[in-house]
Enzyme design. Structure first.
Site, short mmCIF file in Angstrom:
data_model
loop_
_atom_site.label_atom_id
_atom_site.label_comp_id
_atom_site.label_asym_id
_atom_site.label_seq_id
_atom_site.Cartn_x
_atom_site.Cartn_y
_atom_site.Cartn_z
N TYR A 78 34.87 44.46 12.87
CA TYR A 78 34.35 43.23 13.58
C TYR A 78 36.16 42.92 14.30
O TYR A 78 36.23 41.91 15.56
CB TYR A 78 33.50 42.01 12.71
N PHE A 130 33.40 37.22 47.04
CA PHE A 130 32.38 38.18 46.32
C PHE A 130 31.83 37.18 45.76
O PHE A 130 31.76 36.34 45.30
CB PHE A 130 33.10 39.02 45.62
N THR A 131 30.39 38.12 45.42
CA THR A 131 29.10 37.22 45.20
C THR A 131 29.66 36.06 43.90
O THR A 131 29.61 34.73 43.54
CB THR A 131 27.92 38.15 45.05
N ASP A 221 41.52 40.38 41.80
CA ASP A 221 40.69 41.15 41.36
C ASP A 221 40.37 42.46 41.59
O ASP A 221 40.06 43.41 42.61
CB ASP A 221 38.99 40.53 43.03
N LYS A 264 33.48 49.83 37.66
CA LYS A 264 33.83 50.87 38.99
C LYS A 264 34.53 51.75 38.86
O LYS A 264 34.32 52.90 37.88
CB LYS A 264 34.64 49.60 39.76
N ARG A 388 23.48 43.82 52.31
CA ARG A 388 24.60 42.89 51.75
C ARG A 388 24.33 42.15 53.31
O ARG A 388 25.28 42.43 54.34
CB ARG A 388 25.69 43.95 51.62
N PHE A 455 20.00 37.19 45.91
CA PHE A 455 19.31 38.25 46.64
C PHE A 455 19.14 39.49 45.07
O PHE A 455 18.31 40.89 44.99
CB PHE A 455 21.06 39.01 47.12
C1 PLP Z 1 31.42 44.10 40.16
C2 PLP Z 1 32.12 43.28 40.66
C3 PLP Z 1 32.70 42.40 40.19
C4 PLP Z 1 31.33 41.74 39.28
O1 PLP Z 1 31.92 42.59 37.80
P1 PLP Z 1 30.50 42.36 37.06
O2 PLP Z 1 31.13 43.60 36.16
O3 PLP Z 1 29.32 43.25 38.21
O4 PLP Z 1 30.58 40.99 36.30
C5 PLP Z 1 33.89 41.24 40.29
N1 PLP Z 1 34.69 41.50 41.24
C6 PLP Z 1 34.07 42.68 42.36
C7 PLP Z 1 34.77 43.30 43.74
C8 PLP Z 1 32.87 43.65 42.24
O5 PLP Z 1 33.14 44.78 42.83
#
Ligand code: PLP
Length: 463
Positions: A78, A130-131, A221, A264, A388, A455
């Site tokens: 933990y 970004f969303t 980011d 990613k 998109r 979306f």
């Molecule tokens: C995927 C992504 C996020 C969000 O991350 P999650 O792991 O899906 O929560 C934020 N910024 C960018 C540029 C992304 O591609």
């Protein structure tokens, strides 16, 4: 010598296949039924009904034998797991940030940083939205302001760094609202919503100088930072001889902190983190993570997941790995170009973006051309991409009106190390045949519209 060079043009995957996962080809009638049931939203399709899945590169990566071996070394304590410390060491080593908090994925880190830095009425400039990033900024009481260069909104512009920030736009915002109302500039690279377009190191340096002068923080980011580093190496003077790891480290040097979706670049299926050189932000995040995620030494992840991330960091900076990724996308683009398919130029780092406005010229934006195109491609061949455009852009929280983005795109995103060139050839031929039939395609209307990130779960009906 020159002749020899011309012959050797091809690249190949820097791996061979050890485990395979069968996929199923379905017939058109079945796919028509599936698309209808899913409300013409590719997010609502069952994966078993998809042939080639290009919905996203998020968490869809194939891990290496080295990563899988690491999974067996999961220390599921933990508190104070060995894997946490391995991961932290690699975050320090490769991103150069001393402090680190793991999270279950990227948006959890976005949630924390937005809550920590943003006060009601603040403005957060960024190189296109970004969303999930923007939503968390808004939920924290902030207003996102797009300060990306104009070229980013033009799918035909061949600018090599369409992810750059326009310093004039940034300066204008500072003049209008005052630097005190801007807690940080949020910079991403390559910019997903612009079509996977990178920023240049020169632009980053200029943004850093500007923000320093105005005492504004600069956050990154860094979800696809290695792809950005690859483009810097390929396109920016002075970086040809540097390694991806060196460029990544240099890039991170300019930021106060960063957040990452490990799903990613890091070649894993789940995970994320926040890392910073700002001790105060770190202490707050470290405290906040126990409320929302779990103890600060696992942040919603299993020990084995953190080990796979730690090892993924070591692999993501390998030149052959990142080159294969970007070249695969370029190959898809070059093949599609042979059929004159309208696309965003230059090809992005992680995806091909079809220009749905041009592809389906006869469908107006409020009948969702990109949403329509994504479902038509699925019906044609079982290839799954995503919208998109106007659906992803959502509604303005003030006016309730649809935001009408200039870019109305279908994204075909390539999972890392998953598909081969033949899968891409099948995808290309399907899109080319939909293009031939495009005039008979009709638009869509909403039948169910969720309040947040519509979306993902919205449903449509054919007009
Ligand atoms: C995927 C992504 C996020 C969000 O991350 P999650 O792991 O899906 O929560 C934020 N910024 C960018 C540029 C992304 O591609």
């Amino acid at each position: 010598m020159a002749k020899k060079k011309a012959i050797k043009q091809s690249w190949a995957e820097p791996f061979k296949i050890k485990v395979v996962e069968p996929i199923k080809m379905t017939d058109r009638k079945h796919r028509e039924k599936c698309a209808k049931e899913a409300g013409y939203n590719t997010f609502l399709l069952k994966s078993a009904d998809v042939y080639i899945d290009l919905l996203t590169d998020s968490g869809t990566n194939a891990m290496s034998d080295y990563q899988w071996a690491g999974m067996m070394l999961g220390d599921e304590a933990y508190a104070g797991s060995k894997n946490f410390y391995h991961l932290w060491d690699n975050v320090k080593k490769y991103y150069g940030m001393p402090y680190f908090v793991p999270t279950h994925q990227g948006r959890a880190a976005e949630h924390m940083i937005s809550k920590i830095l943003i006060k009601e009425g603040d403005y957060i400039p960024g190189n296109m939205y970004f969303t999930t990033t923007r939503l968390h900024q808004e939920l924290a009481g902030g207003t996102f302001v797009d300060v990306i260069i104009d070229e980013a909104h033009d799918p035909a512009s061949e600018h090599p760094f369409k992810g750059n920030i326009d310093l004039k736009k940034l300066e204008k915002l500072v003049k209008e609202v005052g630097a005190k109302k801007i807690p940080y500039v949020s910079m991403a690279g390559p910019v997903n919503m612009a079509g996977g377009q990178p920023f240049s190191m020169k632009n980053l340096q200029e943004v850093r100088d500007f923000t320093k002068k105005h005492k504004i923080k600069l956050w990154f980011d860094a979800t696809r930072a290695c792809e950005n580093a690859f483009f810097v190496k390929e396109r920016e003077k002075g970086y040809q001889d540097k390694t991806i790891a060196q460029i990544l480290k240099e890039m991170c040097k300019y930021f106060d902190g960063l957040w990452v979706s490990a799903k990613k670049d890091l070649l894993v299926n789940i995970g994320g983190f926040l890392a910073t050189r700002d001790r105060k932000v770190y202490q707050e995040a470290r405290n906040m993570v126990v409320v929302y995620e779990g103890l600060h030494t696992y942040g919603g992840l299993a020990g084995r997941d953190m080990e796979a991330m730690a090892r993924g960091i070591e692999e993501m900076v390998e030149y052959e790995n990142i080159r294969m990724r970007v070249k695969q996308v370029e190959y898809a683009g070059m093949q599609l170009a042979k059929y004159k398919i309208p696309m965003v130029q230059p090809y992005g780092g992680h995806a091909i973006f079809l220009d749905a406005k041009k592809f389906l010229r006869h469908i107006p934006q409020d009948q969702f051309p990109a949403q329509t195109l994504a479902s038509e491609i699925y019906i044609d061949s079982g290839v799954r991409g995503m919208e998109r455009g106007i659906v992803s852009a959502g509604r303005d929280p003030e006016t309730g009106e649809n935001r009408k983005p200039k870019l109305e795109l279908v994204r075909l995103t390539f999972p890392r190390r998953v598909y081969t060139q033949s899968h891409i050839d099948v995808m290309v031929e399907s899109i080319a045949s939909v293009y031939e039939e495009r005039k008979s395609i009709k638009g869509l209307k909403f039948v169910y519209e969720p309040k947040y990130l519509r979306f993902f779960q919205g449903k449509f009906e054919k007009l």
